[in-house]
Design a protein around this motif. Sequence first.
Motif, mmCIF file in Angstrom:
data_model
loop_
_atom_site.group_PDB
_atom_site.id
_atom_site.type_symbol
_atom_site.label_atom_id
_atom_site.label_comp_id
_atom_site.label_asym_id
_atom_site.label_seq_id
_atom_site.Cartn_x
_atom_site.Cartn_y
_atom_site.Cartn_z
ATOM 1 N N THR A 82 -31.725 19.732 36.083
ATOM 2 C CA THR A 82 -31.988 18.573 36.931
ATOM 3 C C THR A 82 -30.725 18.112 37.650
ATOM 4 N N GLY A 83 -29.787 18.983 37.889
ATOM 5 C CA GLY A 83 -28.500 18.615 38.472
ATOM 6 C C GLY A 83 -28.597 17.787 39.733
ATOM 7 N N LEU A 84 -29.248 18.312 40.764
ATOM 8 C CA LEU A 84 -29.368 17.597 42.035
ATOM 9 C C LEU A 84 -30.165 16.308 41.865
ATOM 10 N N LEU A 85 -31.267 16.398 41.160
ATOM 11 C CA LEU A 85 -32.108 15.213 40.965
ATOM 12 C C LEU A 85 -31.381 14.150 40.149
ATOM 13 N N SER A 86 -30.620 14.572 39.150
ATOM 14 C CA SER A 86 -29.838 13.610 38.365
ATOM 15 C C SER A 86 -28.771 12.954 39.223
ATOM 16 N N GLY A 87 -28.179 13.724 40.112
ATOM 17 C CA GLY A 87 -27.197 13.160 41.028
ATOM 18 C C GLY A 87 -27.807 12.095 41.919
ATOM 19 N N ILE A 88 -29.022 12.336 42.354
ATOM 20 C CA ILE A 88 -29.726 11.341 43.178
ATOM 21 C C ILE A 88 -29.991 10.078 42.362
ATOM 22 N N MET A 117 -35.346 33.189 28.013
ATOM 23 C CA MET A 117 -35.210 31.791 27.651
ATOM 24 C C MET A 117 -35.802 31.602 26.261
ATOM 25 N N SER A 118 -35.013 31.020 25.404
ATOM 26 C CA SER A 118 -35.453 30.813 24.032
ATOM 27 C C SER A 118 -36.258 29.526 23.890
ATOM 28 N N ILE A 119 -36.902 29.408 22.762
ATOM 29 C CA ILE A 119 -37.669 28.196 22.454
ATOM 30 C C ILE A 119 -36.742 26.984 22.459
ATOM 31 N N GLN A 120 -35.538 27.147 21.918
ATOM 32 C CA GLN A 120 -34.574 26.039 21.889
ATOM 33 C C GLN A 120 -34.223 25.584 23.300
ATOM 34 N N ASP A 121 -34.073 26.545 24.239
ATOM 35 C CA ASP A 121 -33.777 26.203 25.634
ATOM 36 C C ASP A 121 -34.920 25.403 26.248
ATOM 37 N N ILE A 122 -36.128 25.810 25.954
ATOM 38 C CA ILE A 122 -37.309 25.109 26.472
ATOM 39 C C ILE A 122 -37.371 23.686 25.927
ATOM 40 N N ILE A 123 -37.149 23.556 24.623
ATOM 41 C CA ILE A 123 -37.180 22.235 23.989
ATOM 42 C C ILE A 123 -36.083 21.351 24.571
ATOM 43 N N GLN A 124 -34.878 21.906 24.713
ATOM 44 C CA GLN A 124 -33.767 21.135 25.273
ATOM 45 C C GLN A 124 -34.070 20.724 26.718
ATOM 46 N N GLY A 125 -34.650 21.638 27.494
ATOM 47 C CA GLY A 125 -35.018 21.332 28.875
ATOM 48 C C GLY A 125 -36.022 20.199 28.957
ATOM 49 N N LYS A 126 -36.995 20.213 28.049
ATOM 50 C CA LYS A 126 -37.996 19.137 28.033
ATOM 51 C C LYS A 126 -37.362 17.804 27.668
ATOM 52 N N LYS A 127 -36.433 17.816 26.728
ATOM 53 C CA LYS A 127 -35.743 16.577 26.346
ATOM 54 C C LYS A 127 -34.953 16.024 27.529
ATOM 55 N N GLU A 128 -34.249 16.911 28.224
ATOM 56 C CA GLU A 128 -33.464 16.479 29.377
ATOM 57 C C GLU A 128 -34.369 15.927 30.474
ATOM 58 N N ARG A 159 -37.375 14.567 30.119
ATOM 59 C CA ARG A 159 -37.924 13.270 29.691
ATOM 60 C C ARG A 159 -36.887 12.159 29.868
ATOM 61 N N ALA A 160 -35.643 12.456 29.536
ATOM 62 C CA ALA A 160 -34.578 11.462 29.715
ATOM 63 C C ALA A 160 -34.398 11.151 31.201
ATOM 64 N N HIS A 161 -34.496 12.178 32.025
ATOM 65 C CA HIS A 161 -34.381 12.001 33.473
ATOM 66 C C HIS A 161 -35.515 11.111 33.989
ATOM 67 N N VAL A 162 -36.728 11.394 33.564
ATOM 68 C CA VAL A 162 -37.893 10.612 33.991
ATOM 69 C C VAL A 162 -37.752 9.156 33.537
ATOM 70 N N ALA A 163 -37.213 8.941 32.358
ATOM 71 C CA ALA A 163 -37.005 7.569 31.869
ATOM 72 C C ALA A 163 -36.007 6.828 32.756
ATOM 73 N N ARG A 164 -34.971 7.522 33.222
ATOM 74 C CA ARG A 164 -34.001 6.903 34.130
ATOM 75 C C ARG A 164 -34.677 6.522 35.447
ATOM 76 N N VAL A 165 -35.541 7.406 35.951
ATOM 77 C CA VAL A 165 -36.244 7.123 37.203
ATOM 78 C C VAL A 165 -37.148 5.906 37.030
ATOM 79 N N LYS A 166 -37.856 5.838 35.920
ATOM 80 C CA LYS A 166 -38.759 4.707 35.668
ATOM 81 C C LYS A 166 -38.014 3.389 35.555
ATOM 82 N N ALA A 167 -36.746 3.430 35.190
ATOM 83 C CA ALA A 167 -35.954 2.204 35.050
ATOM 84 C C ALA A 167 -35.431 1.693 36.399
#
Length: 116
Positions: free
Chosen positions: A50-56, A1-12, A14-22
Amino acid sequence: MSIQDIIQGKKEWRAHVARVKALPQDYRIVYKEIQKYLFKVGPVELTDGTGLLSGIVDLFEEGASSGKGVLEVTGTDVAAFCDELIKDSKTYADLYQETVDQKVNNAMKKATDKSK
């Protein structure tokens, strides 16, 4: 896993957590319990994005926007709702059972080999 993958995963994430908070409070409470449940007994693939969790969250956003209460979406047995979501997935419990079965089979084989 590259640094870019890690950064992209963190961005995704954070966006997921923001959706949950809303989500409305009752949905957030149930989501957190579902998340805990799935992290304990859930599918091995759960940590792959976050496929399954995003679906929820998608389902919850639809329910909230149509004015439904969260238990109208999941039913009153939230664990059964989770189990239905992961029924065709390999879980950590499945992996553990396989390990136990292998150990028992190996021990039994050794015991029968020694008795010969």
